[in-house]
Design a protein around this motif. Sequence first.
Motif, mmCIF file in Angstrom:
data_model
loop_
_atom_site.group_PDB
_atom_site.id
_atom_site.type_symbol
_atom_site.label_atom_id
_atom_site.label_comp_id
_atom_site.label_asym_id
_atom_site.label_seq_id
_atom_site.Cartn_x
_atom_site.Cartn_y
_atom_site.Cartn_z
ATOM 1 N N MET A 1 0.794 -1.122 -0.087
ATOM 2 C CA MET A 1 -0.222 0.063 0.338
ATOM 3 C C MET A 1 0.983 1.181 0.000
ATOM 4 O O MET A 1 0.599 2.893 -1.156
ATOM 5 N N LEU A 2 1.571 1.159 1.016
ATOM 6 C CA LEU A 2 2.714 2.316 1.316
ATOM 7 C C LEU A 2 3.288 2.667 -0.336
ATOM 8 O O LEU A 2 3.021 3.520 -0.916
ATOM 9 N N THR A 3 4.122 1.434 -1.404
ATOM 10 C CA THR A 3 4.761 1.619 -2.442
ATOM 11 C C THR A 3 3.765 2.487 -3.626
ATOM 12 O O THR A 3 3.696 3.205 -4.647
ATOM 13 N N VAL A 4 1.908 2.258 -3.475
ATOM 14 C CA VAL A 4 1.187 2.398 -4.475
ATOM 15 C C VAL A 4 1.100 3.455 -4.281
ATOM 16 O O VAL A 4 0.882 4.829 -4.929
ATOM 17 N N ALA A 5 0.863 4.520 -2.929
ATOM 18 C CA ALA A 5 0.995 5.761 -2.164
ATOM 19 C C ALA A 5 1.544 6.436 -2.719
ATOM 20 O O ALA A 5 1.829 7.748 -3.235
ATOM 21 N N ALA A 6 2.951 6.011 -3.210
ATOM 22 C CA ALA A 6 4.216 6.439 -2.645
ATOM 23 C C ALA A 6 4.074 6.826 -4.698
ATOM 24 O O ALA A 6 4.480 8.542 -4.896
ATOM 25 N N TYR A 7 4.449 6.199 -5.517
ATOM 26 C CA TYR A 7 3.495 5.881 -6.641
ATOM 27 C C TYR A 7 2.733 6.789 -7.260
ATOM 28 O O TYR A 7 3.326 7.885 -8.118
ATOM 29 N N GLY A 8 1.987 6.638 -6.735
ATOM 30 C CA GLY A 8 0.482 7.680 -6.715
ATOM 31 C C GLY A 8 0.753 9.103 -6.820
ATOM 32 O O GLY A 8 0.540 10.359 -7.407
ATOM 33 N N LEU A 9 1.097 9.735 -5.330
ATOM 34 C CA LEU A 9 1.882 11.071 -5.118
ATOM 35 C C LEU A 9 2.723 11.074 -6.705
ATOM 36 O O LEU A 9 2.463 12.473 -6.720
ATOM 37 N N ALA A 10 3.437 10.390 -5.939
ATOM 38 C CA ALA A 10 5.303 11.049 -7.296
ATOM 39 C C ALA A 10 4.103 11.662 -8.334
ATOM 40 O O ALA A 10 4.260 12.282 -9.077
ATOM 41 N N VAL A 11 4.170 10.309 -9.412
ATOM 42 C CA VAL A 11 3.574 10.289 -10.403
ATOM 43 C C VAL A 11 2.267 12.219 -10.678
ATOM 44 O O VAL A 11 2.233 12.464 -11.086
ATOM 45 N N LEU A 12 1.224 12.501 -9.406
ATOM 46 C CA LEU A 12 0.288 13.374 -10.181
ATOM 47 C C LEU A 12 1.245 14.142 -10.145
ATOM 48 O O LEU A 12 0.408 15.471 -10.334
ATOM 49 N N LEU A 13 2.226 14.914 -8.916
ATOM 50 C CA LEU A 13 3.254 15.502 -8.924
ATOM 51 C C LEU A 13 3.631 16.514 -9.996
ATOM 52 O O LEU A 13 3.707 17.418 -10.412
ATOM 53 N N ASN A 14 4.233 15.339 -10.722
ATOM 54 C CA ASN A 14 4.575 15.113 -11.831
ATOM 55 C C ASN A 14 3.243 15.380 -13.067
ATOM 56 O O ASN A 14 4.257 16.529 -13.796
ATOM 57 N N LEU A 15 3.064 15.037 -12.828
ATOM 58 C CA LEU A 15 1.601 15.658 -14.160
ATOM 59 C C LEU A 15 1.647 16.741 -13.704
ATOM 60 O O LEU A 15 0.481 17.388 -14.928
ATOM 61 N N PHE A 16 1.196 16.554 -12.431
ATOM 62 C CA PHE A 16 0.599 18.796 -12.048
ATOM 63 C C PHE A 16 1.999 19.634 -12.693
ATOM 64 O O PHE A 16 1.058 20.777 -13.684
ATOM 65 N N ILE A 17 2.664 19.320 -12.744
ATOM 66 C CA ILE A 17 4.216 20.174 -13.120
ATOM 67 C C ILE A 17 3.880 20.403 -14.554
ATOM 68 O O ILE A 17 4.230 21.521 -15.161
ATOM 69 N N LEU A 18 3.722 19.013 -15.408
ATOM 70 C CA LEU A 18 3.365 19.118 -16.499
ATOM 71 C C LEU A 18 2.279 19.981 -16.780
ATOM 72 O O LEU A 18 2.606 21.310 -18.039
#
Length: 124
Positions: A1-18
């Motif tokens: 679950m931690l891995t999914v949350a970690a990847y999810g937040l990181a992907v979301l932040l990178n998409l947001f900066i895009l």
Amino acid sequence: MLTVAAYGLAVLLNLFILFIGFRFLLSPQQAAAGYGVPSPAGAYLTVKGDRDVTFGLVGLAVLVGAGLPGGAWFMLAAAVAPLGDMLIVLRHGGSRATAFGVHFATALIVLLSSLLLFLAAARS
């Protein structure tokens, strides 16, 4: 679950900066107002858009190519950008609310993302 949350937040932040980068490229005046320091259209706004698009793409590439540890280090280093943005807004007479409520808050979220990625990497 931690891995999914970690990847999810990181992907979301990178998409947001895009999104922010493309906003600066396509709608520079509105994006500049949201940044916190009004600016005339010109090279500055295009450079800002290009920088943000690059950050987002590199962040996603690091997450895919290097996984959790690489992503964690990238997000840790990337937190410097919103801290710099906060200082720029403050130095140039921008709103303190924007400096802290947008840029400093973003830096904290990026640091949280880095921490989650480091923790998930340590568990795997």
